[in-house]
Scaffold this motif. Structure first.
Motif, PDB file in Angstrom:
ATOM      1  N   PHE A 124      26.956 -34.596 -69.465  1.00  0.00           N
ATOM      2  CA  PHE A 124      25.545 -35.829 -68.621  1.00  0.00           C
ATOM      3  C   PHE A 124      25.644 -36.998 -70.234  1.00  0.00           C
ATOM      4  O   PHE A 124      26.462 -37.297 -70.459  1.00  0.00           O
ATOM      5  N   GLY A 125      25.337 -37.597 -69.591  1.00  0.00           N
ATOM      6  CA  GLY A 125      25.858 -39.383 -70.052  1.00  0.00           C
ATOM      7  C   GLY A 125      24.427 -40.345 -70.312  1.00  0.00           C
ATOM      8  O   GLY A 125      23.018 -40.063 -69.029  1.00  0.00           O
ATOM      9  N   LEU A 126      24.073 -41.429 -70.970  1.00  0.00           N
ATOM     10  CA  LEU A 126      23.272 -42.315 -71.080  1.00  0.00           C
ATOM     11  C   LEU A 126      23.925 -43.665 -70.795  1.00  0.00           C
ATOM     12  O   LEU A 126      24.410 -44.267 -71.646  1.00  0.00           O
ATOM     13  N   GLY A 127      23.114 -44.356 -70.145  1.00  0.00           N
ATOM     14  CA  GLY A 127      23.206 -45.900 -70.080  1.00  0.00           C
ATOM     15  C   GLY A 127      22.382 -46.834 -70.332  1.00  0.00           C
ATOM     16  O   GLY A 127      21.644 -46.171 -70.947  1.00  0.00           O
ATOM     17  N   PRO A 128      23.694 -47.834 -70.296  1.00  0.00           N
ATOM     18  CA  PRO A 128      22.795 -48.850 -71.534  1.00  0.00           C
ATOM     19  C   PRO A 128      20.999 -49.523 -70.815  1.00  0.00           C
ATOM     20  O   PRO A 128      20.677 -49.728 -71.460  1.00  0.00           O
ATOM     21  N   SER A 129      20.525 -49.335 -70.138  1.00  0.00           N
ATOM     22  CA  SER A 129      19.596 -49.476 -69.341  1.00  0.00           C
ATOM     23  C   SER A 129      18.190 -48.648 -69.519  1.00  0.00           C
ATOM     24  O   SER A 129      17.226 -48.718 -69.965  1.00  0.00           O
ATOM     25  N   LEU A 130      19.077 -46.845 -69.729  1.00  0.00           N
ATOM     26  CA  LEU A 130      17.567 -46.125 -70.890  1.00  0.00           C
ATOM     27  C   LEU A 130      17.331 -46.742 -71.539  1.00  0.00           C
ATOM     28  O   LEU A 130      16.479 -46.746 -72.123  1.00  0.00           O
ATOM     29  N   PHE A 131      17.890 -47.632 -72.868  1.00  0.00           N
ATOM     30  CA  PHE A 131      17.607 -48.389 -73.377  1.00  0.00           C
ATOM     31  C   PHE A 131      17.363 -49.213 -74.034  1.00  0.00           C
ATOM     32  O   PHE A 131      15.946 -50.293 -75.015  1.00  0.00           O
ATOM     33  N   SER A 132      17.293 -49.936 -73.002  1.00  0.00           N
ATOM     34  CA  SER A 132      16.117 -51.241 -73.268  1.00  0.00           C
ATOM     35  C   SER A 132      15.202 -50.744 -72.090  1.00  0.00           C
ATOM     36  O   SER A 132      13.802 -51.690 -71.451  1.00  0.00           O
ATOM     37  N   ASN A 133      14.965 -49.659 -71.620  1.00  0.00           N
ATOM     38  CA  ASN A 133      13.625 -49.127 -70.713  1.00  0.00           C
ATOM     39  C   ASN A 133      12.414 -49.222 -71.935  1.00  0.00           C
ATOM     40  O   ASN A 133      11.960 -48.098 -72.374  1.00  0.00           O
ATOM     41  N   ARG A 134      11.417 -50.053 -72.169  1.00  0.00           N
ATOM     42  CA  ARG A 134      10.468 -50.321 -72.759  1.00  0.00           C
ATOM     43  C   ARG A 134       9.294 -49.264 -73.240  1.00  0.00           C
ATOM     44  O   ARG A 134       9.374 -49.080 -74.037  1.00  0.00           O
ATOM     45  N   ALA A 135       9.517 -48.745 -71.760  1.00  0.00           N
ATOM     46  CA  ALA A 135       7.862 -47.411 -71.690  1.00  0.00           C
ATOM     47  C   ALA A 135       9.008 -46.489 -72.223  1.00  0.00           C
ATOM     48  O   ALA A 135       8.138 -45.285 -72.807  1.00  0.00           O
ATOM     49  N   LEU A 257      31.808 -43.529 -72.318  1.00  0.00           N
ATOM     50  CA  LEU A 257      32.442 -42.861 -71.152  1.00  0.00           C
ATOM     51  C   LEU A 257      32.168 -44.201 -69.794  1.00  0.00           C
ATOM     52  O   LEU A 257      31.096 -45.136 -70.218  1.00  0.00           O
ATOM     53  N   VAL A 258      33.842 -44.730 -69.430  1.00  0.00           N
ATOM     54  CA  VAL A 258      33.081 -45.900 -68.648  1.00  0.00           C
ATOM     55  C   VAL A 258      33.663 -45.378 -67.328  1.00  0.00           C
ATOM     56  O   VAL A 258      35.247 -44.431 -67.434  1.00  0.00           O
ATOM     57  N   ALA A 259      33.515 -45.386 -66.194  1.00  0.00           N
ATOM     58  CA  ALA A 259      33.379 -45.277 -64.453  1.00  0.00           C
ATOM     59  C   ALA A 259      34.624 -46.182 -64.003  1.00  0.00           C
ATOM     60  O   ALA A 259      33.665 -47.855 -63.968  1.00  0.00           O
ATOM     61  N   ARG A 260      35.461 -46.231 -63.151  1.00  0.00           N
ATOM     62  CA  ARG A 260      35.889 -47.692 -62.414  1.00  0.00           C
ATOM     63  C   ARG A 260      36.152 -46.665 -61.463  1.00  0.00           C
ATOM     64  O   ARG A 260      36.686 -45.960 -61.167  1.00  0.00           O
ATOM     65  N   GLY A 388      33.568 -50.464 -58.810  1.00  0.00           N
ATOM     66  CA  GLY A 388      32.624 -50.846 -58.801  1.00  0.00           C
ATOM     67  C   GLY A 388      32.805 -49.312 -60.174  1.00  0.00           C
ATOM     68  O   GLY A 388      33.660 -49.415 -60.703  1.00  0.00           O
ATOM     69  N   GLY A 389      31.453 -48.963 -60.736  1.00  0.00           N
ATOM     70  CA  GLY A 389      31.803 -48.008 -62.418  1.00  0.00           C
ATOM     71  C   GLY A 389      30.467 -48.416 -63.610  1.00  0.00           C
ATOM     72  O   GLY A 389      29.221 -48.663 -63.063  1.00  0.00           O
ATOM     73  N   GLY A 390      30.741 -47.786 -63.982  1.00  0.00           N
ATOM     74  CA  GLY A 390      29.677 -47.760 -64.695  1.00  0.00           C
ATOM     75  C   GLY A 390      30.266 -47.683 -66.730  1.00  0.00           C
ATOM     76  O   GLY A 390      31.308 -46.775 -66.976  1.00  0.00           O
ATOM     77  N   LEU A 391      29.070 -47.777 -67.441  1.00  0.00           N
ATOM     78  CA  LEU A 391      29.698 -47.651 -69.410  1.00  0.00           C
ATOM     79  C   LEU A 391      28.464 -46.140 -69.328  1.00  0.00           C
ATOM     80  O   LEU A 391      27.549 -46.697 -69.101  1.00  0.00           O
ATOM     81  N   PHE A 392      28.619 -45.248 -70.484  1.00  0.00           N
ATOM     82  CA  PHE A 392      27.604 -44.471 -70.496  1.00  0.00           C
ATOM     83  C   PHE A 392      27.809 -44.199 -71.906  1.00  0.00           C
ATOM     84  O   PHE A 392      29.011 -44.273 -71.914  1.00  0.00           O
ATOM     85  N   ALA A 393      26.812 -43.465 -72.741  1.00  0.00           N
ATOM     86  CA  ALA A 393      27.022 -42.944 -74.104  1.00  0.00           C
ATOM     87  C   ALA A 393      26.686 -41.616 -73.987  1.00  0.00           C
ATOM     88  O   ALA A 393      25.750 -41.189 -72.943  1.00  0.00           O
ATOM     89  N   VAL A 394      28.002 -40.493 -74.010  1.00  0.00           N
ATOM     90  CA  VAL A 394      27.868 -39.514 -73.903  1.00  0.00           C
ATOM     91  C   VAL A 394      27.694 -39.053 -75.186  1.00  0.00           C
ATOM     92  O   VAL A 394      28.630 -38.534 -76.457  1.00  0.00           O
ATOM     93  N   PRO A 395      25.911 -38.275 -75.072  1.00  0.00           N
ATOM     94  CA  PRO A 395      26.221 -36.804 -76.262  1.00  0.00           C
ATOM     95  C   PRO A 395      26.803 -36.364 -77.197  1.00  0.00           C
ATOM     96  O   PRO A 395      27.550 -36.048 -76.373  1.00  0.00           O
ATOM     97  N   PRO A 396      26.771 -35.719 -78.085  1.00  0.00           N
ATOM     98  CA  PRO A 396      27.364 -34.728 -78.938  1.00  0.00           C
ATOM     99  C   PRO A 396      26.658 -33.659 -78.025  1.00  0.00           C
ATOM    100  O   PRO A 396      26.024 -33.708 -77.528  1.00  0.00           O
ATOM    101  N   GLY A 397      27.706 -32.726 -77.608  1.00  0.00           N
ATOM    102  CA  GLY A 397      26.918 -31.162 -77.389  1.00  0.00           C
ATOM    103  C   GLY A 397      25.642 -30.190 -77.608  1.00  0.00           C
ATOM    104  O   GLY A 397      25.525 -30.582 -78.717  1.00  0.00           O
ATOM    105  N   ALA A 398      25.365 -29.644 -76.835  1.00  0.00           N
ATOM    106  CA  ALA A 398      24.094 -29.083 -77.410  1.00  0.00           C
ATOM    107  C   ALA A 398      24.552 -27.902 -78.275  1.00  0.00           C
ATOM    108  O   ALA A 398      25.578 -26.992 -77.980  1.00  0.00           O
ATOM    109  N   ARG A 399      23.720 -27.094 -78.778  1.00  0.00           N
ATOM    110  CA  ARG A 399      23.641 -25.551 -79.308  1.00  0.00           C
ATOM    111  C   ARG A 399      22.914 -25.097 -78.825  1.00  0.00           C
ATOM    112  O   ARG A 399      22.306 -25.910 -77.672  1.00  0.00           O
ATOM    113  N   PRO A 400      23.184 -23.425 -78.417  1.00  0.00           N
ATOM    114  CA  PRO A 400      22.462 -22.726 -77.652  1.00  0.00           C
ATOM    115  C   PRO A 400      20.976 -22.732 -77.914  1.00  0.00           C
ATOM    116  O   PRO A 400      20.087 -22.604 -79.280  1.00  0.00           O
ATOM    117  N   GLY A 401      19.711 -22.465 -77.601  1.00  0.00           N
ATOM    118  CA  GLY A 401      18.656 -22.917 -77.450  1.00  0.00           C
ATOM    119  C   GLY A 401      18.253 -24.707 -77.533  1.00  0.00           C
ATOM    120  O   GLY A 401      17.087 -25.220 -77.248  1.00  0.00           O
TER     121      GLY A 401
END
Lengths: 410, 107
Positions: A124-135, A257-260, A388-401
């Motif tokens: 899973f990755g998070l795009g720049p627009s997620l962090f500029s979304n004021r809501a 992650l950079v996709a092109r 086309g493409g995109g830039l995404f921040a890929v968070p570290p992994g999750a622990r069980p739970g």
């Protein structure tokens, strides 16, 4: 077009048919040494998300999503539900019951039943627009290197297949397993997210571990001979993972992650002479050896000159411009796939190429710097276009739970 | 809720799509409202609220195409490509939870 592609994939995938098992069989697929087979389980949980340093599988389905008026708690619920579904699917289990209630739509869509885990990874990755979304109010959690890269030389990125608030990279050794993952995540997210774009990759073009052989891209050349190998932990911590320099403590251990979409002008390429093709890349086509060597893994000698002091690897050859020594030592982990989207409706030519995916610690210093050089001077530019493409921040992994992206809300 | 109403597949020639779509939406909402008490009695008031919110989203989008014409709506050809896509996605978002109602309220 869609039907043809599906038929093609069905034929291409026939050799990789998975074991027929019901599910919940994680241990069944791993041998005593813990190494997974081609059909086995790649553990979802860990310090880093799977699908980056883990061995590249043969198939990809990549999806970018946009939030639709979701609140911060909607986003948290979504990431929690997506993580739970990803855990199940990577273990070869459905996301919920298929059978049992005639009046309700089946919870899981069912097409991956019996195909096994097929080494599915969901990243899973998070795009720049997620962090500029004021809501959402997440500006204070933005990973420090997640700034839009801006148009780079040679870019012709189409908005309809660029960007996105979130991304999902599903890789597996079975195309249906990878498609099933993105489809079911889209369904689970319905109402909170819409799909912005997707792409299917039918063949890996990179070797990402020291034991994998180097595959060829659609230009017929070995691609990624000098790629970072995910099992090279020193190189990964130097080039791949966000470390102590990252002011956002929650993001340390993550990656970018950079996709092109790199559309290949296949028809032009196919009528270029062998010598031209090899001079364009800087390698011999059949052996994969650099023009200064005999074997694929021979060193690339950029300084070697031939008669009249002409560099043997041309000044605008792809491997020269992409080489770490040309780029201040910078490297990236490439994890791309060949794609085809049928026929270009305007020209009637094949719409095919490389769906490029790279992971790096600093997208501006690594990907953007390298691509700026390539976009300006690469001999290959005559035969490709970035569409086309995109830039995404890929968070570290999750622990069980836990769930991926949990640090956003801590 | 019929997806084809908004993709323009049904009334390609008569151009009554949006008024037809509105009638369809009213009908679905009415049916849902009849089932809602049973849903709430089953302890699914959260689901009921989600569905109502998504009905509102679709309705708000449709209201923007109301026009003082006999059918009450703009012609389908006036709906922008971005809105056609948004309508289809909003209907999918509504229809997904709606599809689970029957099983929950059945004895």
């Amino acid at each position: 077009v869609t039907l043809d592609r599906r038929r093609f994939l069905a034929v291409a995938g026939a050799g990789a048919a998975g074991l027929a098992v019901g599910g919940g069989a994680a241990s069944f697929f791993e041998d005593a040494s813990g190494a997974a087979s081609a059909d086995g389980v790649v553990p979802f949980h860990g310090d880093q998300q799977a699908g980056i340093a883990t061995a590249a599988q043969d198939r990809l389905v990549f999806g970018a999503f946009d939030l639709t008026g979701a609140t911060r708690s909607d986003l948290r619920d979504l990431l929690r539900s997506w993580t739970a579904a990803a855990v199940a699917m990577t273990e070869g289990r459905p996301t919920g019951p298929v059978d049992g209630n005639e009046l309700a739509p089946p919870a899981d869509t069912g097409e991956a039943l019996g195909l096994g885990p097929a080494r599915l990874t969901i990243t899973f990755g998070l795009g720049p627009s997620l962090f500029s979304n004021r809501a959402l109010g997440l500006a204070s959690r933005r990973p420090s290197k997640l700034a839009p890269l801006g148009p780079l030389p040679g870019d012709a990125l189409e908005p309809s297949r660029s960007g996105g608030d979130l991304c999902v990279q599903a890789c597996a050794n079975d195309p249906t397993v990878a498609f099933h993952a993105v489809r079911n995540l889209a369904r689970i997210g319905r109402g909170a997210v819409v799909i912005r774009w997707t792409q299917l990759g039918f063949g890996r073009t990179s070797s990402t571990t020291s034991t994998q052989s180097t595959p060829r891209n659609l230009q017929g050349f070995k691609d990624g001979t000098n790629n970072i190998h995910g099992d090279d932990t020193a190189a990964m911590s130097h080039y791949g993972w966000a470390g102590d320099e990252e002011p956002q403590a929650w993001f340390r251990g993550g990656s970018y992650l950079v996709a092109r979409w790199i559309r290949m002008l296949i028809e032009s390429w196919d009528r270029a002479s062998l010598g031209d093709q090899e001079a364009t890349i800087g390698r011999f086509k059949e052996s994969g050896a650099p023009l200064t060597g005999m074997q694929e893994h021979d060193p690339v000698k950029l300084d070697l000159r031939g008669s009249e002091s002409v560099p043997i690897i041309p000044l605008n050859a792809h491997i020269r411009l992409a080489a770490p020594s040309t780029n201040g030592g910078e490297r990236i982990l490439r994890r791309g796939y060949s794609f085809t989207d049928g026929v270009d409706p305007v020209t009637g030519e094949l719409d095919a190429g490389l769906f490029f995916v790279s992971f790096q610690r600093d997208p501006r210093k690594q990907f953007a710097a390298i691509q700026t050089r390539l976009g300006a001077s690469d001999a290959l530019n005559e035969y490709i276009a970035h569409t086309g493409g995109g830039l995404f921040a890929v968070p570290p992994g999750a622990r069980p739970g836990g769930f991926v992206g949990e640090g956003l809300f801590a | 809720v019929a997806h084809s109403k908004i993709t323009g597949e049904e009334d390609r020639y008569s151009h009554t799509d949006l008024s037809d779509f509105q009638a369809n939406l009213y009908g679905s909402r009415k049916a849902f409202e009849l089932l809602k008490p049973a849903l709430v009695a089953e302890g699914d008031s959260g689901l009921a609220a989600t569905i109502e919110r998504r009905f509102d989203t679709v309705q708000n989008g449709l209201d923007r195409y109301r026009r003082p014409t006999p059918l009450g709506f703009a012609l389908y050809s006036a709906v922008t490509p971005a809105d056609r896509r948004a309508f289809a996605q909003q209907i999918d978002a509504l229809a997904e939870p709606l599809s689970t109602v029957a099983a929950r309220v059945s004895p």
